[in-house]
Design a protein around this motif. Sequence first.
Motif, mmCIF file in Angstrom:
data_model
loop_
_atom_site.group_PDB
_atom_site.id
_atom_site.type_symbol
_atom_site.label_atom_id
_atom_site.label_comp_id
_atom_site.label_asym_id
_atom_site.label_seq_id
_atom_site.Cartn_x
_atom_site.Cartn_y
_atom_site.Cartn_z
ATOM 1 N N GLN A 194 6.513 44.128 3.169
ATOM 2 C CA GLN A 194 5.871 42.607 2.982
ATOM 3 C C GLN A 194 5.538 41.618 3.052
ATOM 4 O O GLN A 194 4.308 40.257 2.568
ATOM 5 C CB GLN A 194 7.046 42.542 1.543
ATOM 6 N N LYS A 195 6.822 40.964 4.275
ATOM 7 C CA LYS A 195 5.488 39.472 5.001
ATOM 8 C C LYS A 195 4.356 40.075 6.166
ATOM 9 O O LYS A 195 3.900 38.799 5.431
ATOM 10 C CB LYS A 195 7.135 39.274 6.011
ATOM 11 N N LEU A 196 4.280 40.930 6.224
ATOM 12 C CA LEU A 196 3.122 41.262 6.450
ATOM 13 C C LEU A 196 1.826 41.109 6.418
ATOM 14 O O LEU A 196 1.276 40.659 6.132
ATOM 15 C CB LEU A 196 3.297 42.788 7.179
ATOM 16 N N ARG A 197 2.168 40.966 4.678
ATOM 17 C CA ARG A 197 1.289 41.886 3.494
ATOM 18 C C ARG A 197 0.565 40.141 3.326
ATOM 19 O O ARG A 197 -0.497 39.848 3.726
ATOM 20 C CB ARG A 197 1.875 42.703 2.679
ATOM 21 N N LEU A 198 1.813 39.367 2.985
ATOM 22 C CA LEU A 198 1.455 37.733 3.148
ATOM 23 C C LEU A 198 0.929 37.165 3.758
ATOM 24 O O LEU A 198 0.379 36.784 3.524
ATOM 25 C CB LEU A 198 2.966 37.739 2.410
ATOM 26 N N ASP A 199 1.634 37.523 4.627
ATOM 27 C CA ASP A 199 0.883 36.445 5.804
ATOM 28 C C ASP A 199 -0.373 36.851 6.089
ATOM 29 O O ASP A 199 -1.791 36.548 6.324
ATOM 30 C CB ASP A 199 1.342 37.195 7.273
ATOM 31 N N LYS A 200 -1.346 38.466 6.263
ATOM 32 C CA LYS A 200 -2.524 39.043 6.217
ATOM 33 C C LYS A 200 -2.779 38.165 4.849
ATOM 34 O O LYS A 200 -3.852 37.352 4.499
ATOM 35 C CB LYS A 200 -2.496 40.324 5.791
ATOM 36 N N GLN A 201 -2.961 38.078 3.632
ATOM 37 C CA GLN A 201 -3.698 37.284 2.219
ATOM 38 C C GLN A 201 -3.564 35.886 2.375
ATOM 39 O O GLN A 201 -4.543 35.331 2.067
ATOM 40 C CB GLN A 201 -2.740 37.988 1.472
#
Length: 71
Positions: free
Chosen positions: A35-42
Amino acid sequence: MGKSLKEKIKEQPIESQIKIESRAQELIAQELNRQKLRLDKQQPKARLRKVKGLKQREVVIFGKINHRTLI
């Protein structure tokens, strides 16, 4: 009525309970990391859209090199 998952786990030997709990903690940590990686990517995409007034489909980030975003 059937037994709950917690009740079923309590019926298991202590060693199994410990293994189940540790595996559950691993899976939770992995999901939080995803979830953190997805948020960082967005976030960079959202920032670019806001700054440049672009639509969501117009922003594609290919990657990062030396802390610079490739668009």
